[in-house]
Design an enzyme around this catalytic site. Structure first.
Site, short mmCIF file in Angstrom:
data_model
loop_
_atom_site.label_atom_id
_atom_site.label_comp_id
_atom_site.label_asym_id
_atom_site.label_seq_id
_atom_site.Cartn_x
_atom_site.Cartn_y
_atom_site.Cartn_z
N LYS A 13 0.97 -1.17 -0.03
CA LYS A 13 0.00 -0.10 -0.13
C LYS A 13 0.86 1.14 -0.12
O LYS A 13 1.81 1.27 0.79
CB LYS A 13 -0.97 -0.12 1.33
CG LYS A 13 -1.91 1.06 1.33
CD LYS A 13 -2.76 0.90 2.74
CE LYS A 13 -3.80 1.85 2.87
NZ LYS A 13 -4.50 1.59 4.17
N SER A 19 -9.79 -0.94 6.60
CA SER A 19 -9.04 -0.52 5.53
C SER A 19 -8.25 -1.84 4.96
O SER A 19 -7.73 -1.98 3.83
CB SER A 19 -8.05 0.47 5.83
OG SER A 19 -8.91 1.69 5.77
N SER A 32 -9.31 1.37 2.57
CA SER A 32 -8.29 2.15 1.83
C SER A 32 -7.30 1.51 1.29
O SER A 32 -6.52 2.04 0.44
CB SER A 32 -7.67 3.31 2.93
OG SER A 32 -6.93 2.67 3.73
#
EC number: 3.5.1.4
Lengths: 565, 565
Positions: free
Chosen positions: B131, B239, B215
Site C-alpha cells: 500500500k 481498511s 483504503s
C-alpha cells in the site's frame, strides 16, 4: 446537610484514620523529628518478640511460612496491622485503615488452608498495602483530595462508593493476599514528595528530616519501617521508584500493559501518551518476583483490556541467571552480564552519596566478572522535555477540578499547575505523540548499537542509573525529575535496588564543584552531610520495554552481590 | 521553478506510472466497464502459460517452489510484474512501479540461493505489493495526495526523499521478499472506496461496477486479479478487511503492537486513541500465516518501540487445531470450536447476499460439528460513535493541510472533513479515551460471559460477522462503517474469509423490507441483483485482542471447510 469547611472535612477524616487505631496501639508521646529522626529502631519497643520476627520477614518468606503451616495468616496480619498503626503515628503514611476486615479475611484464609490443605494462591496470607488509588470495598479513596472524601472519585451517588473494587484488588484477593490499609499520596499524584491537606506530610522513617518520596510515598514509608512487607504503588514519572529508593526498598516499574490498572483512581485519567503503571515495592527482590508472578498467573489480560497477553517467561529470567556465577559449582553455561552506566544525565549531577553508590555497584559487578560500559544515549533533556508535555496536556484542569470541589489549596510541590491555563489541542497532542515515538525509536537504536561495544555479543542487559539526584529530597526541595522520568517516556522496565547509606564521614560536600546550571547548583547546595547522614542510597537498573522477568532476575542477583560485601 | 497546477502535477505523475509499464505489456484498447465488468478472466489472454501458472499460485506455494529450486525468484517476479502492469491498466490500482529494481533484487536472491543452498528467509522470492504508505527507496510516497508528489510526506528537502525505508520494508527484504509496486489508496486513507486525484478510482476486478474497497483498495484490486500473491495494507477502520472482502481474499487485521508500523506514512499521525495497524491480504489463509511468522521471526520488537515482544505462539494455533476434525484419522484430542454470530448490528441490516453468506458459514461450521451461538454484545452504536470521535480529533487539520499543499479538491467520499472546524482539546480527548477503555472492558466482560453459553467450557473462539453491509459498495455509496470499525475500537484481531459470490437468481431483493432507519433504507435500496451478480461475498471472523495465531488457524480451517462444499 451542613456545609463544612475543607479544614473541617480534612480534620474529620484525619481523626477518623487515627480513631481506627486500637487504643493500646497508640503511642502516648511520639518523639519530635529533631529528637528522633530515625524511627526504624525506635518503633521496635512497642512490638512483641513474635511481632518483631514476623514483621522482619520478607513477603516471600511469609508466603512460604504461611504456606507450610508454620504461621497463620491471622497472626501475620495482626503483627503487620500493629506495626502499620505505629508507623502512621510516626510518619503520617496511611489514608485508610481496615484492620478488622483484614483479620476476618485472614481467618477465612486460615480456614481455607485447614480445609483444603493448600493455599488459595501465591500470596496466601501475605499482608499487602495499597497506595490510595486502589478502590477497596468498605473504605473510600480520597487520593489526598479533601473534595473526594465521601464520594467516588469526586462524584456523589455513583453507587460505587465503598463497594466497587479495582481489578487489581480482585486479583490480589484471588491470590490470597490480605488487604489491611491504604497509604498516603500527594494530592495530584504528581510529586516526589507526599503531602496533602488530609494527613499532612509523609516522613522518611530512616531519616524524618527527609521525604519518604512520592507519589507512592505512604508505601515507601510504611514498607520502609516494616509496617508492610509488600505493597503496590503506581509510577508515571518515578512514583514507585522514588519512594522505593528513598526507603531502601526494592521496587519494580513494569512497562505499560504488563499488570492490570483497570478500575483504579487516577489523575488526568485518559491521558494516554505516557501511562501510569502499577507495580510493587518490597523489602527484597524475591517478593517483587512473587507478586508479579501471582498477577500473571491469573491471566490479567482477560480482565483488563490494556494488558498484553504475556505470561511469566521463565526463559527470560534464565537468560540472566545462566550468566550469573555464584561460585557454588553451577555450570558456566553463559558468560557474563553487561551493563551500561549513566553517571550523569547532562542536566543535574547527583549528590556525592549517589555518585558513590554508582561506583559501589559498578565495582561489585565488575569484581564478579561482569562488564560495565559507559552509557551515552541521545539527549535526556530532549526526552524529559517531550515527556513533560503529556503531564500538562490538560493545563491541570483535572486536578484543578478536584481542588475546586472543596476549595482546599494546592501544596507548593504541585503549584506549577496553577501557572497553566491553555489546554493542548488535538494536533499538538498528536505532534507530541509523534515526537515521543521518534525518541523511543532513537533510544531503541542506541540500545541496539551497544552490541558493538560489549564483549558479550549482546546489547547491554541493563542500564545502571540514579533515579534521583539525591538519596532523598529535603521537604520542598524535590525539584528535578529527569533521572526517573526518562524511563517512563521510553516505557522501559526498571528495578530499584538499595546500595548503601549516606556516611557523613565519606560523603562529604563536593567543595569547588562547578555547577552545570542554576538547577544543578541549587541541588548540590541542598546536600548537607549532617542532614543526610544514615539515609538510604539506592539506584535503578533499567531494562528494555516489557523485560520484567529479566530485570527482576538482575535485581535478585544484585541484592545477593551487595549483601556479600 | 514553474508553478504547475495540481491538475498538471497529477497528470504528470499518472503518466509517469503508465510510462513505467514496458510497451509490450500495454493493452492497446482496454475494454469499457460496461462491456467487460469482470476482468479476472479477460486479463489472462495477455499472459503466457507459465505466467498464468505462476500467478495462479498462492504466496506460500511460491515460497515453497522457489525454496525448493523449482522456480527462480526472477521468473516469478517477472510474471507478477507483467500481471500487475495489466491490472493497473484495467483497474487503476498502482501508485508506484519499480519492476527493474524488483528484477535486480530477484536475481540477487537467486544468486544467494545458488551460493548458500538455502533461502534468505521465509519469503524468499515472493513478490509482495505494498500500500502506498510504505516508504521504499527509489520511489516516492504520495499516499494519493498531489501535494506530496516530489516531497517526503509533504515536506521538501528532508533528505529522506526516495531514500528512507519503513522498518516494515527492511523486515520484508530481510525475509527475502521481492518488492515491485505500491498500490493505490484514497487520499486521507479514510474511505472504504479508493479514489484520488492522481490515479482516479480503483475498480473491483471481479465487478468493475463496484469499488475495490479502501483504503487498501489498490491491494485488494491487485491481489484480486492475481497481479500480486500477497500484499500489505493498513487498517484503522476496516481498511485491510474491506478490500480483502470485496475482492474475495483473505485478510488479517492484527491487534495494535503485533506488527511493526514504524516509519510508514500515515494520516493524522500521532492520534493514538485508535491506531492504524499493518496487516496482510492474500489469496489464501496459509499465506497470511507465512508472512505473519516471517515478521515475528525477526523480532520486530527490537526495531519498533510500539511492538510487544510476543513471538509466534505455536501453542495458540494448536489450541484451535486440536479442536478441528478433518476426518483424516487425526486423533480427537479436543472437542469442538464455538463461535458467536452477529447477524445484524442493530443499525444497518446487511444486504441479502451477505445474510446468505452468514447462513452459509454458520451451516458449514455446524455441519462440521462446531457450535454457533447468538452474539448479543453491548450496543455497537455506542461503540462506533465513541470510536468515530478519534478520527475527527483534529477536525481534519492534518488532511486539510495535505490538500492545501496543492489546492486539489477532496473527493466526495471524504468531504465530511470539510464540515469540521473545531479540534478536540486535551480534556475531551482524555474523556474519549476513558470512554473507549470502559467500552473495551464492557465487551471483554461480555466475551468472558459467553463461557456460560457454550458447551465447550470456554468463551467463544471467535465471532462471525459481516464486515460491511454490502458485498462491495457501488461508487459513492460506501456510507456505513459500523461492521468494520467496532473491531478497531476494541482492538480485536480479525480475519476476512471469502464465503460465496452473489447469485442474482438466489440473492433477490428483500421486497417489503422494513428499514431500521433512513441509512438502512438507503443501503437496502442500493442493492441490485443485476449490478451485484457474481461479486465476492466475504465475512470476518473476529478474535480477542492479540489472537493472531488463533484467528489465522480459524481462517485456514474455514477455507478448507468451505472449499469442500
Amino acid at each position: 446537610m451542613s456545609t463544612s469547611s475543607w479544614q473541617d472535612i480534612a480534620k474529620q477524616k484525619r481523626d477518623s484514620i487515627f480513631a481506627a487505631i486500637p487504643s493500646d496501639w497508640k503511642i502516648q508521646d511520639p518523639p519530635s523529628v529533631s529528637s528522633q529522626p530515625d524511627v526504624t529502631t525506635y518503633i521496635e519497643q512497642f512490638l512483641s518478640k513474635e511481632e518483631l520476627y514476623i514483621t522482619a520477614s520478607s513477603a516471600d518468606q511469609i508466603a512460604s511460612r504461611v504456606g507450610s503451616g508454620e504461621w497463620t495468616a491471622e497472626t501475620v496480619t495482626r503483627a503487620f496491622c500493629h506495626r502499620a498503626a505505629l508507623a502512621h503515628q510516626l510518619l503520617h503514611c496511611l489514608h485508610e485503615i481496615f484492620f478488622d476486615a483484614a483479620i476476618e479475611d485472614a481467618k477465612a484464609l486460615d480456614k481455607y488452608f485447614a480445609e483444603h490443605k493448600r493455599t488459595k494462591g501465591l500470596l496466601h496470607g501475605v499482608p499487602i498495602s495499597l497506595k490510595d488509588q486502589f478502590h477497596v470495598k468498605g473504605v473510600e479513596t480520597s487520593m489526598g483530595y479533601v473534595g473526594w472524601i465521601g464520594t467516588f472519585e469526586g462524584k456523589k451517588g455513583t453507587g460505587k462508593e465503598k463497594v466497587y473494587e479495582s481489578e487489581m484488588v480482585t486479583t490480589l484477593r484471588n491470590a490470597g493476599a490480605v488487604l489491611y490499609c491504604k497509604t498516603s499520596v500527594p494530592h495530584t499524584l504528581m510529586s516526589g514528595e507526599t503531602v496533602n491537606n488530609i494527613i499532612g506530610y509523609t516522613l522518611n522513617p530512616k531519616n524524618r528530616r527527609l521525604t519518604a518520596g512520592g507519589s507512592s510515598g505512604g508505601e515507601g514509608a510504611l514498607i520502609g519501617i516494616r509496617g508492610s512487607p509488600l505493597g503496590l504503588g503506581t509510577d508515571i514519572g518515578g512514583s514507585i521508584r522514588i519512594p522505593a529508593a528513598f526507603n531502601g526498598l526494592y521496587g519494580l516499574r513494569p512497562s505499560t500493559g504488563r499488570l492490570p490498572y483497570h478500575g483504579m483512581a487516577n489523575s488526568m485519567d485518559g491521558q494516554n501518551s505516557i501511562l501510569s503503571v502499577v507495580g510493587p515495592l518490597a523489602t527484597n527482590a524475591a517478593s517483587l518476583r512473587l507478586i508479579t508472578q501471582a498477577f500473571l498467573d491469573q491471566k490479567p489480560w482477560l480482565v483488563d483490556p490494556m494488558v498484553h497477553e504475556i505470561p511469566w517467561r521463565y526463559e527470560h529470567e534464565n537468560s540472566i541467571n545462566e550468566n550469573i556465577h555464584d561460585g557454588r559449582g553451577m555450570e558456566k553455561r553463559g558468560g557474563k552480564l553487561s551493563f551500561g552506566v549513566l553517571k550523569i544525565d547532562g542536566v543535574v549531577n547527583p549528590m556525592p552519596p549517589v555518585r558513590r553508590a554508582v561506583e559501589t555497584l559498578v565495582a561489585a559487578l565488575e569484581k564478579a566478572g561482569h562488564e560495565v560500559i559507559e552509557w551515552t544515549p541521545p539527549s535526556h533533556k530532549t526526552l524529559t522535555d517531550a515527556g513533560f508535555k503529556s503531564w500538562i496536556f490538560d493545563a491541570g484542569n483535572d486536578v484543578k477540578g478536584a481542588f475546586a470541589l472543596s476549595g482546599e489549596p494546592m501544596a507548593d510541590q504541585v503549584k506549577f499547575y496553577e501557572t497553566l491555563d491553555t489546554e493542548f489541542k488535538a494536533s499538538e497532542i498528536a505532534a507530541t505523540n509523534v515526537e515521543l515515538r521518534t525518541l523511543k525509536k532513537e533510544h531503541m537504536d542506541y540500545w541496539n548499537s551497544t552490541k558493538d561495544k560489549t564483549s558479550t555479543g549482546r546489547p547491554v542487559d541493563g542500564v545502571i542509573c540514579p533515579l534521583a539526584p539525591f538519596p532523598a529530597a529535603r521537604p520542598g526541595k524535590y525539584t528535578y525529575y529527569g533521572y526517573s522520568t526518562w524511563v517512563n517516556v521510553l516505557d522501559y522496565t526498571s528495578v530499584v535496588v538499595p546500595v548503601t547509606n549516606v556516611d557523613k564521614a565519606v560523603d562529604v560536600r563536593d567543595e569547588g564543584y562547578e555547577a552545570l546550571s542554576d538547577q544543578d547548583k541549587q541541588i548540590q547546595g541542598d546536600y548537607d552531610p549532617e542532614v543526610y547522614d544514615g539515609s538510604h542510597v539506592s539506584l535503578q537498573i533499567v531494562g528494555r520495554r516489557l523485560q520484567e522477568e529479566k530485570m527482576l532476575a538482575v535485581a535478585e542477583y544484585v541484592e545477593k552481590l551487595l549483601s556479600k560485601q
